[in-house]
Write a protein that holds these residues in place. Structure first.
Motif, PDB file in Angstrom:
ATOM      1  N   ARG A  62       0.903  -1.267  -0.072  1.00 55.42           N
ATOM      2  CA  ARG A  62       0.064   0.035  -0.051  1.00 55.42           C
ATOM      3  C   ARG A  62       0.973   1.250  -0.128  1.00 55.42           C
ATOM      4  O   ARG A  62       0.314   2.369  -0.640  1.00 55.42           O
ATOM      5  CB  ARG A  62      -0.799  -0.184   1.093  1.00 55.42           C
TER       6      ARG A  62
ATOM      7  N   ARG B 279       3.744   1.348  -1.718  1.00 54.22           N
ATOM      8  CA  ARG B 279       4.385   1.602  -2.930  1.00 54.22           C
ATOM      9  C   ARG B 279       2.885   1.947  -3.887  1.00 54.22           C
ATOM     10  O   ARG B 279       3.452   2.993  -4.530  1.00 54.22           O
ATOM     11  CB  ARG B 279       4.755   0.192  -3.334  1.00 54.22           C
ATOM     12  N   ALA B 280       1.933   1.731  -3.849  1.00 54.42           N
ATOM     13  CA  ALA B 280       0.806   2.403  -4.414  1.00 54.42           C
ATOM     14  C   ALA B 280       0.682   3.887  -3.981  1.00 54.42           C
ATOM     15  O   ALA B 280       0.390   4.685  -4.887  1.00 54.42           O
ATOM     16  CB  ALA B 280      -0.494   1.420  -4.249  1.00 54.42           C
ATOM     17  N   ARG B 281       0.754   4.131  -2.714  1.00 58.10           N
ATOM     18  CA  ARG B 281       0.724   5.530  -2.463  1.00 58.10           C
ATOM     19  C   ARG B 281       1.843   6.306  -2.998  1.00 58.10           C
ATOM     20  O   ARG B 281       1.617   7.456  -3.419  1.00 58.10           O
ATOM     21  CB  ARG B 281       0.700   5.805  -0.868  1.00 58.10           C
TER      22      ARG B 281
END
Length: 218
Positions: free
Chosen positions: A203, A205-207
């Motif tokens: 999460r 890395r996604a952010r």
């Protein structure tokens, strides 16, 4: 002089680490340009390096130019560069250093767990290699394994190594590794650190893929 700018950049990077690494030859820096690699030399303190001191080598271990022999850790650096080329990684720079915190953690743990979200930038949990003698093919092989899918690794009872698409990023990753080691040591002085899970890191890395406002829609 071959790769004059790269040699200057290697000197500047090594000097910037001189104050935080162990005394003596405790920093090795390399940068690749095509099939050529500039590396820090043996026998010259980081804060005294000059561009002409730095050997220029081929990735297959031949010294082409330089007024000093390569550093002992050159074998490790060349192995990492060859591995990056072989696997198509966007890596041209490698930095390794013996800082107090990377040595301390590498002497105790089998893996540095992610206790802060910035660990995601290096790939998550950081592997610690089995101990082996510095400057050997064995430590080179262990480092290449530990760096698979990661931008940093710890070499047992030795220190840290980090990669980057250029010297600036490799140095930033080495400093981040050192900071994560320091944060873990401090956390252990208080109690058992809370470790981020792989889902939590995913999460992060996604952010990171979004700007300041994140993935939310206004």
């Amino acid at each position: 002089m071959l790769l004059e700018q790269e040699r200057r950049d290697v000197c500047l990077t090594a000097r910037s680490l001189a104050s935080v690494a162990a005394p003596g030859e405790s920093v090795t820096v390399s940068v690749r340009s095509g099939d050529l690699v500039v590396v820090t030399p043996h026998g010259v303190a980081p804060d005294q390096l000059q561009p002409a001191d730095c050997p220029v080598m081929s990735v297959d271990d031949r010294v082409l130019e330089g007024r000093h022999d390569p550093a002992a850790e050159t074998t490790l650096h060349l192995a990492v560069h060859r591995g990056a080329v072989e696997h198509g990684r966007d890596v041209t720079a490698v930095v390794n250093a013996f800082t107090a915190d990377t040595v301390a953690v590498s002497a105790v743990l089998a893996e540095l767990p992610p206790v802060h979200h910035r660990a995601a930038a290096l790939g998550g949990a950081i592997a610690v290699t089995p101990y082996t003698t510095y400057g050997t093919g064995e430590i080179s092989d262990q480092a290449v394994k530990a760096l698979k899918g990661r931008d940093a690794a710890l070499l047992a009872n030795h220190g840290g190594v980090a990669l980057g698409r250029d010297l600036e990023q490799a140095l930033e990753n080495l400093r981040l590794l050192d900071w994560l080691c320091s944060a873990y040591i401090r956390a252990r002085q208080i109690g058992e650190p809370r470790v981020l899970s792989e889902d939590e890191l995913a999460r992060v890395r996604a952010r990171d893929a979004h700007g300041w406002a994140g993935p939310d829609v206004f």
